[in-house]
Design an enzyme around this catalytic site. Structure first.
Site, PDB file in Angstrom:
ATOM      1  N   THR A  41      29.527 105.408 -86.356  1.00 23.69           N
ATOM      2  CA  THR A  41      28.146 105.810 -86.107  1.00 23.69           C
ATOM      3  C   THR A  41      27.969 105.957 -84.598  1.00 23.69           C
ATOM      4  O   THR A  41      28.700 105.354 -83.816  1.00 23.69           O
ATOM      5  CB  THR A  41      27.148 104.789 -86.686  1.00 23.69           C
ATOM      6  OG1 THR A  41      27.417 103.507 -86.119  1.00 23.69           O
ATOM      7  CG2 THR A  41      27.235 104.736 -88.206  1.00 23.69           C
ATOM      8  N   VAL A  43      25.735 105.071 -82.112  1.00 22.96           N
ATOM      9  CA  VAL A  43      25.474 103.963 -81.189  1.00 22.96           C
ATOM     10  C   VAL A  43      26.641 102.976 -81.197  1.00 22.96           C
ATOM     11  O   VAL A  43      27.038 102.461 -80.150  1.00 22.96           O
ATOM     12  CB  VAL A  43      24.134 103.271 -81.517  1.00 22.96           C
ATOM     13  CG1 VAL A  43      23.889 102.083 -80.593  1.00 22.96           C
ATOM     14  CG2 VAL A  43      22.983 104.264 -81.404  1.00 22.96           C
ATOM     15  N   CYS A  44      27.219 102.722 -82.369  1.00 24.22           N
ATOM     16  CA  CYS A  44      28.362 101.795 -82.442  1.00 24.22           C
ATOM     17  C   CYS A  44      29.550 102.340 -81.661  1.00 24.22           C
ATOM     18  O   CYS A  44      30.229 101.592 -80.954  1.00 24.22           O
ATOM     19  CB  CYS A  44      28.745 101.539 -83.900  1.00 24.22           C
ATOM     20  SG  CYS A  44      27.464 100.664 -84.832  1.00 24.22           S
ATOM     21  N   THR A  45      29.792 103.626 -81.783  1.00 28.73           N
ATOM     22  CA  THR A  45      30.887 104.244 -81.042  1.00 28.73           C
ATOM     23  C   THR A  45      30.650 104.105 -79.543  1.00 28.73           C
ATOM     24  O   THR A  45      31.543 103.687 -78.799  1.00 28.73           O
ATOM     25  CB  THR A  45      31.046 105.719 -81.435  1.00 28.73           C
ATOM     26  OG1 THR A  45      31.315 105.790 -82.839  1.00 28.73           O
ATOM     27  CG2 THR A  45      32.170 106.388 -80.663  1.00 28.73           C
ATOM     28  N   MET A  48      31.169 100.300 -78.496  1.00 31.27           N
ATOM     29  CA  MET A  48      32.566  99.856 -78.468  1.00 31.27           C
ATOM     30  C   MET A  48      33.340 100.544 -77.351  1.00 31.27           C
ATOM     31  O   MET A  48      34.178  99.923 -76.687  1.00 31.27           O
ATOM     32  CB  MET A  48      33.236 100.095 -79.824  1.00 31.27           C
ATOM     33  CG  MET A  48      32.650  99.284 -80.972  1.00 31.27           C
ATOM     34  SD  MET A  48      32.684  97.489 -80.742  1.00 31.27           S
ATOM     35  CE  MET A  48      30.927  97.141 -80.675  1.00 31.27           C
TER      36      MET A  48
END
Length: 152
Positions: A41, A43-45, A48
């Site tokens: 997703t 924002v997660c990408t 991280m």
């Protein structure tokens, strides 16, 4: 929900490389726990990748870093590989760590839960020295605040 000053709940989760990671085996080191809702997703990408880009600073602070999501090991492996994530991504498919840290949220589908975006810093003595939990999954952490905390 855990707070600053609490002892970090222990967990044992499988990393994307199929090794088992137990938090208590890292006590004696500083550990950064990055709970995230879902691999691949936006924002997660970004989150991280931002922490991966900060690995020199994280290593200088002598901090181990673990990403934690409810995704399976194969999704986490593909996510780590595609984005060249510089730290282990752990699978909390049974949601034990997510619940222990108080970050389980309903997510996208009916009867499905994920980890709310959250950052915890666990000190060498096992106590939490930094805790941030997003109001909603679309909010990114204050990266500089996390890194500055580790620099102190």
């Amino acid at each position: 929900m855990v707070s600053v000053g609490d002892y970090a709940p222990d967990f044992e989760l499988m990393a994307f490389d199929k090794t088992m990671v137990r938090l208590s085996e890292s006590i004696g080191n500083r550990v950064v726990l990055l709970f995230y809702p879902a691999a691949f997703t936006g924002v997660c990408t970004k989150e991280m990748c931002t922490f991966t880009d900060s690995m020199n600073r994280l290593e200088a602070a002598e901090a181990e870093v673990f990403g934690i999501s409810v995704d399976g090991i194969f999704a986490n492996a593909a996510f780590a590989d595609e984005n060249e994530i510089g730290f282990p991504l752990l699978s909390d498919t049974n949601r034990l760590a997510t619940r222990a840290y108080g970050v389980e949220i309903p997510f996208v589908m009916p009867d499905y839960t994920a980890a709310q975006r959250a950052v915890f810093v666990v000190e060498a003595d096992g106590k939490i020295s930094y805790a941030w939990i997003a109001e909603n999954p679309g909010i990114e952490p204050d990266y500089e605040a996390v890194l500055s905390h580790l620099d102190s």
